[in-house]
Scaffold this motif. Sequence first.
Motif, PDB file in Angstrom:
ATOM      1  N   ASP A   1     -11.163  48.777  29.476  1.00  0.00           N
ATOM      2  CA  ASP A   1     -12.129  48.921  30.567  1.00  0.00           C
ATOM      3  C   ASP A   1     -11.588  48.360  31.879  1.00  0.00           C
ATOM      4  O   ASP A   1     -11.935  48.858  32.961  1.00  0.00           O
ATOM      5  N   SER A   2     -10.761  47.324  31.810  1.00  0.00           N
ATOM      6  CA  SER A   2     -10.256  46.665  33.024  1.00  0.00           C
ATOM      7  C   SER A   2      -8.800  47.032  33.317  1.00  0.00           C
ATOM      8  O   SER A   2      -8.088  46.271  33.979  1.00  0.00           O
ATOM      9  N   TYR A   3      -8.375  48.192  32.850  1.00  0.00           N
ATOM     10  CA  TYR A   3      -6.975  48.617  32.995  1.00  0.00           C
ATOM     11  C   TYR A   3      -6.531  48.567  34.457  1.00  0.00           C
ATOM     12  O   TYR A   3      -7.189  49.080  35.354  1.00  0.00           O
ATOM     13  N   ASP A   4      -5.397  47.944  34.680  1.00  0.00           N
ATOM     14  CA  ASP A   4      -4.800  47.879  36.012  1.00  0.00           C
ATOM     15  C   ASP A   4      -3.297  47.763  35.835  1.00  0.00           C
ATOM     16  O   ASP A   4      -2.808  46.780  35.286  1.00  0.00           O
ATOM     17  N   ASP A   5      -2.563  48.757  36.285  1.00  0.00           N
ATOM     18  CA  ASP A   5      -1.118  48.805  36.069  1.00  0.00           C
ATOM     19  C   ASP A   5      -0.393  48.752  37.406  1.00  0.00           C
ATOM     20  O   ASP A   5      -0.499  49.668  38.219  1.00  0.00           O
ATOM     21  N   ALA A   6       0.347  47.685  37.621  1.00  0.00           N
ATOM     22  CA  ALA A   6       1.126  47.551  38.855  1.00  0.00           C
ATOM     23  C   ALA A   6       2.447  48.294  38.770  1.00  0.00           C
ATOM     24  O   ALA A   6       3.157  48.426  39.772  1.00  0.00           O
ATOM     25  N   GLY A   7       2.768  48.804  37.601  1.00  0.00           N
ATOM     26  CA  GLY A   7       4.010  49.551  37.441  1.00  0.00           C
ATOM     27  C   GLY A   7       5.184  48.652  37.096  1.00  0.00           C
ATOM     28  O   GLY A   7       5.106  47.425  37.195  1.00  0.00           O
ATOM     29  N   PRO A   8       6.297  49.258  36.695  1.00  0.00           N
ATOM     30  CA  PRO A   8       7.482  48.480  36.320  1.00  0.00           C
ATOM     31  C   PRO A   8       8.049  47.695  37.500  1.00  0.00           C
ATOM     32  O   PRO A   8       8.012  48.141  38.635  1.00  0.00           O
ATOM     33  N   LEU A   9       8.584  46.523  37.188  1.00  0.00           N
ATOM     34  CA  LEU A   9       9.254  45.691  38.182  1.00  0.00           C
ATOM     35  C   LEU A   9      10.760  45.880  38.004  1.00  0.00           C
ATOM     36  O   LEU A   9      11.300  45.642  36.919  1.00  0.00           O
ATOM     37  N   LEU A  10      11.426  46.332  39.053  1.00  0.00           N
ATOM     38  CA  LEU A  10      12.850  46.645  38.987  1.00  0.00           C
ATOM     39  C   LEU A  10      13.668  45.576  39.699  1.00  0.00           C
ATOM     40  O   LEU A  10      13.409  45.256  40.869  1.00  0.00           O
ATOM     41  N   ASP A  11      14.642  45.027  39.013  1.00  0.00           N
ATOM     42  CA  ASP A  11      15.591  44.116  39.649  1.00  0.00           C
ATOM     43  C   ASP A  11      16.648  44.912  40.399  1.00  0.00           C
ATOM     44  O   ASP A  11      17.005  46.034  39.997  1.00  0.00           O
ATOM     45  N   VAL A  12      17.158  44.331  41.462  1.00  0.00           N
ATOM     46  CA  VAL A  12      18.309  44.916  42.162  1.00  0.00           C
ATOM     47  C   VAL A  12      19.359  43.829  42.341  1.00  0.00           C
ATOM     48  O   VAL A  12      19.046  42.653  42.514  1.00  0.00           O
ATOM     49  N   VAL A  13      20.600  44.256  42.264  1.00  0.00           N
ATOM     50  CA  VAL A  13      21.738  43.348  42.425  1.00  0.00           C
ATOM     51  C   VAL A  13      22.643  43.934  43.505  1.00  0.00           C
ATOM     52  O   VAL A  13      22.944  45.131  43.498  1.00  0.00           O
ATOM     53  N   LEU A  14      23.094  43.095  44.406  1.00  0.00           N
ATOM     54  CA  LEU A  14      23.912  43.536  45.531  1.00  0.00           C
ATOM     55  C   LEU A  14      25.127  42.619  45.661  1.00  0.00           C
ATOM     56  O   LEU A  14      25.005  41.399  45.500  1.00  0.00           O
ATOM     57  N   TYR A  15      26.271  43.199  45.895  1.00  0.00           N
ATOM     58  CA  TYR A  15      27.479  42.393  46.101  1.00  0.00           C
ATOM     59  C   TYR A  15      28.451  43.175  46.986  1.00  0.00           C
ATOM     60  O   TYR A  15      28.335  44.400  47.134  1.00  0.00           O
ATOM     61  N   LYS A  16      29.402  42.446  47.553  1.00  0.00           N
ATOM     62  CA  LYS A  16      30.403  43.094  48.401  1.00  0.00           C
ATOM     63  C   LYS A  16      31.714  43.188  47.637  1.00  0.00           C
ATOM     64  O   LYS A  16      32.241  42.188  47.147  1.00  0.00           O
ATOM     65  N   GLU A  17      32.221  44.391  47.554  1.00  0.00           N
ATOM     66  CA  GLU A  17      33.463  44.641  46.839  1.00  0.00           C
ATOM     67  C   GLU A  17      34.639  44.610  47.806  1.00  0.00           C
ATOM     68  O   GLU A  17      34.621  45.268  48.842  1.00  0.00           O
ATOM     69  N   GLY A  18      35.642  43.830  47.477  1.00  0.00           N
ATOM     70  CA  GLY A  18      36.851  43.805  48.303  1.00  0.00           C
ATOM     71  C   GLY A  18      36.816  42.798  49.431  1.00  0.00           C
ATOM     72  O   GLY A  18      37.477  43.005  50.461  1.00  0.00           O
ATOM     73  N   GLY A  19      36.060  41.723  49.286  1.00  0.00           N
ATOM     74  CA  GLY A  19      36.052  40.680  50.301  1.00  0.00           C
ATOM     75  C   GLY A  19      35.153  40.980  51.480  1.00  0.00           C
ATOM     76  O   GLY A  19      34.331  41.906  51.457  1.00  0.00           O
ATOM     77  N   ASP A  20      35.331  40.219  52.550  1.00  0.00           N
ATOM     78  CA  ASP A  20      34.450  40.306  53.714  1.00  0.00           C
ATOM     79  C   ASP A  20      34.469  41.676  54.372  1.00  0.00           C
ATOM     80  O   ASP A  20      33.473  42.112  54.957  1.00  0.00           O
ATOM     81  N   ASP A  21      35.592  42.353  54.307  1.00  0.00           N
ATOM     82  CA  ASP A  21      35.701  43.664  54.950  1.00  0.00           C
ATOM     83  C   ASP A  21      35.460  44.810  53.966  1.00  0.00           C
ATOM     84  O   ASP A  21      35.692  45.975  54.300  1.00  0.00           O
ATOM     85  N   GLY A  22      34.993  44.472  52.798  1.00  0.00           N
ATOM     86  CA  GLY A  22      34.793  45.476  51.769  1.00  0.00           C
ATOM     87  C   GLY A  22      33.475  46.234  51.920  1.00  0.00           C
ATOM     88  O   GLY A  22      32.758  46.109  52.917  1.00  0.00           O
ATOM     89  N   VAL A  23      33.161  47.006  50.909  1.00  0.00           N
ATOM     90  CA  VAL A  23      31.964  47.850  50.903  1.00  0.00           C
ATOM     91  C   VAL A  23      30.885  47.212  50.034  1.00  0.00           C
ATOM     92  O   VAL A  23      31.171  46.729  48.930  1.00  0.00           O
ATOM     93  N   TRP A  24      29.673  47.205  50.520  1.00  0.00           N
ATOM     94  CA  TRP A  24      28.560  46.707  49.721  1.00  0.00           C
ATOM     95  C   TRP A  24      28.304  47.667  48.557  1.00  0.00           C
ATOM     96  O   TRP A  24      28.406  48.880  48.696  1.00  0.00           O
ATOM     97  N   ARG A  25      27.954  47.103  47.419  1.00  0.00           N
ATOM     98  CA  ARG A  25      27.617  47.862  46.224  1.00  0.00           C
ATOM     99  C   ARG A  25      26.283  47.355  45.678  1.00  0.00           C
ATOM    100  O   ARG A  25      26.036  46.147  45.657  1.00  0.00           O
ATOM    101  N   ALA A  26      25.456  48.283  45.249  1.00  0.00           N
ATOM    102  CA  ALA A  26      24.127  47.927  44.748  1.00  0.00           C
ATOM    103  C   ALA A  26      23.910  48.520  43.362  1.00  0.00           C
ATOM    104  O   ALA A  26      24.382  49.616  43.055  1.00  0.00           O
ATOM    105  N   VAL A  27      23.182  47.785  42.538  1.00  0.00           N
ATOM    106  CA  VAL A  27      22.767  48.268  41.224  1.00  0.00           C
ATOM    107  C   VAL A  27      21.257  48.075  41.126  1.00  0.00           C
ATOM    108  O   VAL A  27      20.740  46.986  41.410  1.00  0.00           O
ATOM    109  N   VAL A  28      20.566  49.141  40.745  1.00  0.00           N
ATOM    110  CA  VAL A  28      19.114  49.093  40.579  1.00  0.00           C
ATOM    111  C   VAL A  28      18.809  49.204  39.093  1.00  0.00           C
ATOM    112  O   VAL A  28      19.310  50.108  38.409  1.00  0.00           O
ATOM    113  N   ASP A  29      17.996  48.293  38.590  1.00  0.00           N
ATOM    114  CA  ASP A  29      17.643  48.292  37.170  1.00  0.00           C
ATOM    115  C   ASP A  29      16.582  49.357  36.902  1.00  0.00           C
ATOM    116  O   ASP A  29      15.404  49.056  36.726  1.00  0.00           O
TER     117      ASP A  29
END
Length: 400
Positions: free
Chosen positions: A278-306
Motif C-alpha cells: 500500500d505504501s510502495y515508493d521506489d526511488a530507483g537504483p542507485l548507481l555508483d560512478v568512478v572517475l580517474y585520469k589516465e596517463g597523468g596530469d595531461d592524460g584523458v579522464w575516464r569514467a565508469v558507471v555502475d
Amino acid sequence: PALCNPEILQLKFGHRAFADVDADAQTMASLLIAGLAFPSVRFGAVSGLRHTSRSVLSRLRCSHAPSAQPTMETGVDKLMQQTGGEADGRGTLVGVFDTGCDLAGDTHAHAMHTRCTNHHAHMHTLYTPTIHTPCMHIAAAGLLTTSDGKPKFVDFLDCTGGGDIDTSKKEASREEDGGVVLNGRSGRTLKLGEWARGTSEFRVGATRLLALLPSSVRRRIAAERKVSFEVAQHAHVTRVQRDLDALESGESKLTGFAKTAAKKDLELMLTELKAMMDSYDDAGPLLDVVLYKEGGDDGVWRAVVDTGGAGDLTAASPMAPYRHERQVSQLGFGTELTYCVQVYDEGATLCIVTDAGSHGTHVAGIVAANFEDAPERNGVAPGAQILACKIGDGRLDSAE
C-alpha cells in the motif's frame, strides 16, 4: 471535364507535376483525378480505367525525384546543380539546441549483457543489468557520417545540468582478495577491473537512475519496476497466508505456546507485507560512478558507471569524454537508453549525457541527414556536422 485539361492539372499540382510525363500517363492522371472528384464515375464508369497497365501508372512521376525535404522549393536543388554537389554544407558545423540527439542507433547490438539476480531489500526479481561495453558511436538513421565521410556528430553536451554528478570526493583503491576494490559513494565496496591497476586515486560519485531518464522512459521503467515488485510481493503474501492457513487447520505439528507464537508472527508478517504494498515508493537504483585520469596530469579522464547497480565493475570498460573516442554505452535496467560522458571542473563534475526526447534528432535529420544510397532522404545540408546541445531538461518533461 475541366479536370482533364493539362493547364488545370498544372495549376493543381505545380510546376513539378507533368513536365516529363507522356500522353498516356497524363490521360491516366486525368481519369484518376476525375474519379476522385466525381465519385459516380470512380473505378469502372470511366472507360478502360480498370484495365490500365501498371506501366502507365509508373510513368506518372515528377520531373524531379521525390524528396523528403522541399529542396526544390527552397532552392537547394538549384544550388547543388550549380556547384556540382559541393554546396551541401560540408565544412559547416551546426549547433542543434533542443532535446539533445539520439546517441543510440544500433549500439544495443554491440552491448554486452550480464544476466543476474538483483536482490533489493524489498524486491527479488530477475532483470538484465548492463555491464555494457562502450562502442564507437553508431547514430540514428542518416546521422552517422557527412557526405564527405566525416563523423556527423562532433559532440553531445548537456546544458541543463540534469546529468551532472558530484565527483569531488577522492578515494584510494586497495587490494582485497586478489582484486582491486574501492569505497563507493553509495556505501558499497566497488570491485574494479584490471583497468584500475596502476591508478591509486579515484574520484567517486553516485546518482539515481531515474534522475537520468527522459520522462517517458522514467514512467515506463517506474511502472515496470512496480509490476515486478507487486508480483514478488503477492508471492510472499501467498506463501505467508498458506502457512497461516496450515497452522489454523491443524496441518502444522506445532501446539501450545509455539503454535500461538508462530501464528502471531505470521499475522504480523502478513500485515507488514500488505502495508508495504500500500505504501510502495521506489526511488530507483542507485548507481555508483568512478572517475580517474589516465596517463597523468595531461592524460584523458575516464569514467565508469555502475549500470548493473551491484558494485561489480570488473567487466566494465572505462569511457572517455565523447569527443576523444566517440564512445557510447547503455544505462541498463531495461531503459534501452544510450549515453556518453563529459568531465568538467577538473574532474569535480561528471556529466552523463542522454537525450530528453526525439525532437532534437528530428531537427538534426532535417538539417543534415545523409543517406549515401538514398539521397532523396537527405537533409538540407548532408555535408554539415552537428553539435548536439541538450537544453530540454529531462527532469521537466524536456522543458527548456
